[in-house]
Design a protein around this motif. Sequence first.
Motif, PDB file in Angstrom:
ATOM      1  N   GLU A   1       0.833  -1.201   0.000  1.00  0.00           N
ATOM      2  CA  GLU A   1       0.000   0.000   0.000  1.00  0.00           C
ATOM      3  C   GLU A   1       0.870   1.254   0.000  1.00  0.00           C
ATOM      4  O   GLU A   1       0.600   2.220  -0.718  1.00  0.00           O
ATOM      5  CB  GLU A   1      -0.939   0.000   1.207  1.00  0.00           C
TER       6      GLU A   1
ATOM      7  N   GLU B   1       2.573   1.664  -3.392  1.00  0.00           N
ATOM      8  CA  GLU B   1       1.630   2.156  -4.396  1.00  0.00           C
ATOM      9  C   GLU B   1       1.377   3.661  -4.218  1.00  0.00           C
ATOM     10  O   GLU B   1       1.339   4.413  -5.190  1.00  0.00           O
ATOM     11  CB  GLU B   1       0.312   1.390  -4.311  1.00  0.00           C
ATOM     12  N   ALA B   2       1.213   4.087  -2.972  1.00  0.00           N
ATOM     13  CA  ALA B   2       0.979   5.516  -2.703  1.00  0.00           C
ATOM     14  C   ALA B   2       2.159   6.356  -3.170  1.00  0.00           C
ATOM     15  O   ALA B   2       1.975   7.412  -3.797  1.00  0.00           O
ATOM     16  CB  ALA B   2       0.720   5.731  -1.214  1.00  0.00           C
ATOM     17  N   TRP B   3       3.380   5.900  -2.872  1.00  0.00           N
ATOM     18  CA  TRP B   3       4.565   6.655  -3.315  1.00  0.00           C
ATOM     19  C   TRP B   3       4.694   6.641  -4.828  1.00  0.00           C
ATOM     20  O   TRP B   3       5.080   7.647  -5.435  1.00  0.00           O
ATOM     21  CB  TRP B   3       5.834   6.105  -2.661  1.00  0.00           C
ATOM     22  N   ASN B   4       4.361   5.540  -5.468  1.00  0.00           N
ATOM     23  CA  ASN B   4       4.408   5.484  -6.934  1.00  0.00           C
ATOM     24  C   ASN B   4       3.426   6.468  -7.554  1.00  0.00           C
ATOM     25  O   ASN B   4       3.750   7.162  -8.522  1.00  0.00           O
ATOM     26  CB  ASN B   4       4.124   4.066  -7.434  1.00  0.00           C
ATOM     27  N   ILE B   5       2.225   6.555  -6.992  1.00  0.00           N
ATOM     28  CA  ILE B   5       1.237   7.522  -7.481  1.00  0.00           C
ATOM     29  C   ILE B   5       1.757   8.941  -7.284  1.00  0.00           C
ATOM     30  O   ILE B   5       1.659   9.782  -8.193  1.00  0.00           O
ATOM     31  CB  ILE B   5      -0.118   7.319  -6.764  1.00  0.00           C
ATOM     32  N   TYR B   6       2.306   9.202  -6.117  1.00  0.00           N
ATOM     33  CA  TYR B   6       2.858  10.522  -5.810  1.00  0.00           C
ATOM     34  C   TYR B   6       3.932  10.913  -6.833  1.00  0.00           C
ATOM     35  O   TYR B   6       3.892  12.006  -7.405  1.00  0.00           O
ATOM     36  CB  TYR B   6       3.432  10.510  -4.391  1.00  0.00           C
ATOM     37  N   TYR B   7       4.869  10.017  -7.092  1.00  0.00           N
ATOM     38  CA  TYR B   7       5.944  10.332  -8.035  1.00  0.00           C
ATOM     39  C   TYR B   7       5.427  10.419  -9.466  1.00  0.00           C
ATOM     40  O   TYR B   7       5.916  11.238 -10.251  1.00  0.00           O
ATOM     41  CB  TYR B   7       7.095   9.331  -7.927  1.00  0.00           C
ATOM     42  N   ASP B   8       4.435   9.626  -9.827  1.00  0.00           N
ATOM     43  CA  ASP B   8       3.832   9.753 -11.157  1.00  0.00           C
ATOM     44  C   ASP B   8       3.223  11.136 -11.336  1.00  0.00           C
ATOM     45  O   ASP B   8       3.348  11.756 -12.396  1.00  0.00           O
ATOM     46  CB  ASP B   8       2.758   8.689 -11.381  1.00  0.00           C
ATOM     47  N   ILE B   9       2.553  11.624 -10.299  1.00  0.00           N
ATOM     48  CA  ILE B   9       1.971  12.969 -10.362  1.00  0.00           C
ATOM     49  C   ILE B   9       3.064  14.010 -10.535  1.00  0.00           C
ATOM     50  O   ILE B   9       2.957  14.914 -11.370  1.00  0.00           O
ATOM     51  CB  ILE B   9       1.123  13.253  -9.102  1.00  0.00           C
TER      52      ILE B   9
END
Length: 78
Positions: free
Chosen positions: A44, A47-55
């Motif tokens: 979890e 995934e949150a950090w991946n979303i953050y970096y994608d943004i």
Amino acid sequence: MFKAYKLAKVNERDAKIFLDNIVNRMPEVYEKIESGYYLRLYNEDKEAWNIYYDILINKKTSDYKDIAWEIVKDCKVN
């Protein structure tokens, strides 16, 4: 164990309390490992950090400047 060793060099009673706490918590930790609790938390968080970096990757530098300027304008004292 290293922490217990360091504690024992200063105060053996503190080291014993530390080790007793570990022993008392081990069944709970083992149960969480067996149930996959820590793996779920890790996934979890990942995934949150991946979303953050994608943004961040998809944002333009000019967007940050505009956002920063709006924050600065809101902070001005009249």
